[in-house]
Enzyme design. Structure first.
Site, mmCIF file in Angstrom:
data_model
loop_
_atom_site.group_PDB
_atom_site.id
_atom_site.type_symbol
_atom_site.label_atom_id
_atom_site.label_comp_id
_atom_site.label_asym_id
_atom_site.label_seq_id
_atom_site.Cartn_x
_atom_site.Cartn_y
_atom_site.Cartn_z
ATOM 1 N N ALA A 15 0.917 -1.335 -0.057
ATOM 2 C CA ALA A 15 -0.029 0.043 0.162
ATOM 3 C C ALA A 15 1.015 1.197 -0.064
ATOM 4 O O ALA A 15 0.672 2.075 -0.644
ATOM 5 C CB ALA A 15 -1.103 0.049 1.147
ATOM 6 N N LYS A 34 9.940 1.136 9.691
ATOM 7 C CA LYS A 34 10.551 0.898 11.003
ATOM 8 C C LYS A 34 11.831 0.121 10.891
ATOM 9 O O LYS A 34 12.644 0.139 12.000
ATOM 10 C CB LYS A 34 9.480 -0.189 11.701
ATOM 11 N N ALA A 45 3.676 -12.458 2.143
ATOM 12 C CA ALA A 45 2.367 -12.920 1.509
ATOM 13 C C ALA A 45 2.805 -14.026 0.564
ATOM 14 O O ALA A 45 3.788 -13.927 -0.381
ATOM 15 C CB ALA A 45 1.626 -11.870 0.715
ATOM 16 N N GLY A 48 -1.186 -14.973 -3.197
ATOM 17 C CA GLY A 48 -1.492 -14.194 -4.362
ATOM 18 C C GLY A 48 -2.270 -12.948 -4.264
ATOM 19 O O GLY A 48 -2.488 -12.488 -3.170
ATOM 20 N N GLU A 113 -8.017 -20.175 -3.677
ATOM 21 C CA GLU A 113 -7.744 -20.365 -2.222
ATOM 22 C C GLU A 113 -8.978 -20.445 -1.578
ATOM 23 O O GLU A 113 -10.184 -20.505 -2.268
ATOM 24 C CB GLU A 113 -6.913 -19.154 -1.683
ATOM 25 N N ASP A 217 0.719 -0.404 15.955
ATOM 26 C CA ASP A 217 0.881 1.209 16.344
ATOM 27 C C ASP A 217 0.292 2.107 15.346
ATOM 28 O O ASP A 217 0.214 3.158 15.890
ATOM 29 C CB ASP A 217 2.346 1.380 16.690
ATOM 30 N N HIS A 238 -5.401 -17.447 10.535
ATOM 31 C CA HIS A 238 -5.193 -18.354 9.346
ATOM 32 C C HIS A 238 -4.969 -19.602 9.785
ATOM 33 O O HIS A 238 -4.439 -19.957 10.702
ATOM 34 C CB HIS A 238 -3.671 -18.099 8.815
ATOM 35 N N ARG A 284 -11.889 -19.146 5.427
ATOM 36 C CA ARG A 284 -10.859 -19.001 6.253
ATOM 37 C C ARG A 284 -11.295 -19.215 7.900
ATOM 38 O O ARG A 284 -10.817 -20.247 8.496
ATOM 39 C CB ARG A 284 -10.058 -18.194 6.261
ATOM 40 N N HIS A 345 -3.320 -13.659 11.734
ATOM 41 C CA HIS A 345 -3.070 -13.439 10.315
ATOM 42 C C HIS A 345 -3.419 -12.166 9.916
ATOM 43 O O HIS A 345 -2.508 -11.641 9.432
ATOM 44 C CB HIS A 345 -3.508 -14.627 9.667
ATOM 45 N N GLU A 369 -3.647 -2.799 5.535
ATOM 46 C CA GLU A 369 -4.044 -3.656 6.534
ATOM 47 C C GLU A 369 -4.591 -2.684 7.664
ATOM 48 O O GLU A 369 -5.553 -2.978 8.588
ATOM 49 C CB GLU A 369 -3.144 -4.639 7.243
ATOM 50 N N ARG A 380 -11.970 -11.532 5.866
ATOM 51 C CA ARG A 380 -11.529 -11.318 4.589
ATOM 52 C C ARG A 380 -11.224 -12.325 3.602
ATOM 53 O O ARG A 380 -11.010 -13.490 3.893
ATOM 54 C CB ARG A 380 -10.056 -10.814 4.778
#
Ligand code: SIN
Length: 479
Positions: A15, A34, A45, A48, A113, A217, A238, A284, A345, A369, A380
């Site tokens: 992102a 960081k 990841a 995909g 998936e 944070d 996950h 999931r 996850h 995220e 998700r």
């Protein structure tokens, strides 16, 4: 020290990097991260990026699968918009140099998936995030307008409200205080637009496949600046991370089940068939809860993911990272099932933003995220996160560039960070102890299956720790 930039981007996953690339022609960018630039969740990841592959593709089915996985708590217009931008953002990634895997006919190889009714996931074998991060980091590092500050951690946002300049105006973000970790100095960064792309919060749990930097944070500093947060209860677990005392919750991609692997108990019984019509490819949350139930019922430490019925050469070629990693722990996945357990996850909630990624604090965008865009609802859909990261980077870039054109002004003067009477801590180990306590408490009481009683226990404990942390924070210099 004081720095200024048109755009301050905090975070260097998909992102943050794609936002920086989108705005780079139009202004100066400071990108703060960081640790090293590629130490991100994006890089880990595997599966995909879910996207319809052409304008003629089945957008309605992708949107429907997203709604079903999100238990109808996703926002329909955000789902349609995000899914609709799929082909365009895939093209952007390819133009930035991302190489997705192709099949024998030289077409993009689509994988599957959990929760997906069709094959629609672009991937680079089993290391999609590593490839995306590589390409975007290379593009960012070449760009003269983007200055990267590694080993810098944002500690607080600077807002009109905090500076108490104009109490009647809408709260506006003016930049951030950032700790230079190596230089041990808090620097002041003034920016016209601030973008938080700081990732998730898996490290508040004892077991997580997130990188060490995923400490939530970004969400916390946005909250302190006055932005609303939403859906923080929807932490996604996950279903399958490697169960081995030395493996730090290594992910076994859901694509392994997408390509035929079956979950079994220790005695070999397959258990997903009577849980959901999609069996091992159920969404999931359903698979994670089923595993949790099996482990509790039979008193087992783990369950097993079995792919031994597949051709060994195919497994080695399609899942080289997973194969090699398992082998390094003495598990040959072509010959024996992989022991797996669920782990924290993905944070489905986060800072509440509009359809352009802007929070309730103006000029503060939150993407990836850390944001709650409305796409994920309660859970998700697999591989929708990289898609959301790059779609909302594009949307936030559009909104900020449009505003930049009409609002060029001088940077406001901002007071430097004031550490008051803080001294050097003589017992930094307290931070580690607090962190361990939080992680254990969250895992035990705010885990996969919850009850009011357990949540109340957690709340009491967290409130106590919070009080201690507040005292520590103001008494000692930041490190
Ligand atoms: C996986 O490869 O199983 C993870 C994909 C995702 O979290 O979307």
């Amino acid at each position: 020290m004081k720095l200024t930039a048109d755009f301050l981007v905090i975070g260097s996953g998909i992102a943050g990097l794609s936002y920086a690339l989108k705005v780079a022609k139009r202004g100066s960018i400071l990108l703060v991260t960081k640790r090293q630039i590629d130490f991100t969740a994006t890089r880990l990841a595997q599966g995909g990026i879910a996207a319809v592959s052409s304008e003629q593709g089945d957008f309605a089915a992708h949107a429907e699968d997203t709604m079903v996985a999100g238990v109808d708590l996703s926002h329909r217009e955000i789902v349609d918009m995000t899914v609709g931008m799929g082909p365009k953002v895939i093209e952007d990634l390819i133009n930035w140099g991302v190489n997705f895997s192709r099949n024998d006919q030289n077409e993009y190889d689509m994988t599957r998936e959990g929760g997906h009714s069709q094959r629609r996931i672009f991937h680079t074998k089993d290391a999609t995030g590593r490839e995306i991060e590589r390409a975007l980091v290379a593009a960012v590092q070449k760009h003269p307008a983007i200055q990267v500050l590694e080993n810098h951690i944002a500690i607080d946002l600077i807002t009109e409200e905090k500076l108490q300049r104009n109490p009647n105006a809408k709260n506006r973000c003016l930049g951030a205080y950032v700790l230079d970790i190596e230089g041990e100095e808090v620097i002041t960064i003034g920016a016209r637009f601030t973008v938080l792309a700081t990732g998730g919060a898996g490290k508040v749990y004892l077991y997580t496949c997130n990188p060490d930097v995923a400490t939530g944070d970004g969400v916390a500093i946005a909250w302190r600046a006055g932005a609303a947060v939403a859906n923080m209860e929807f932490m996604q677990f996950h279903p399958t991370t490697l169960y081995h005392p030395k493996a730090k919750s290594f992910l076994i991609s859901e694509a392994v089940r997408g390509e035929g692997a079956i979950l079994r108990r220790r005695d070999g019984t397959a258990f997903m068939a009577d849980q959901h019509p999609l069996k091992d490819l159920a969404p999931r949350d359903i698979v994670a809860r089923a595993i949790d139930h099996q482990m509790k019922k039979y008193g087992d430490d783990c369950v097993f993911l079995d792919m031994t019925h597949q051709d060994a050469d195919y497994i080695r070629d399609r899942f080289p990272t997973i194969y090699e990693t398992c082998l390094s722990y003495g598990i040959d996945m072509t010959q024996e099932p992989i022991p797996v357990v669920p782990a924290a996850h993905y944070l489905c909630g986060g800072v509440q933003v509009d359809s352009y990624g802007e929070s309730g604090v103006s000029n503060l965008f939150v993407i990836g995220e850390s944001a709650c865009t409305g796409l994920h609802g309660a859970n998700r859909l697999a591989s929708n996160s990289l898609l959301e990261g790059v779609v909302f980077a594009q949307r936030a870039a559009e909104a900020s560039l449009q505003r930049l054109a009409t609002s060029k002004s001088d940077f406001p003067s901002i007071a430097p960070w004031d550490s008051g009477n803080a001294t050097n801590s003589d017992e930094e180990v307290i931070v580690t102890h607090n962190w361990e306590e939080i992680r254990r408490c969250m895992w035990s009481y705010v885990g996969i299956v919850r009850s009011n009683k357990r949540l109340c226990r957690a709340l009491k404990r967290i409130q106590l720790i919070q009080q201690e942390i507040i005292e520590y924070y103001w008494d000692f210099h930041l490190t």
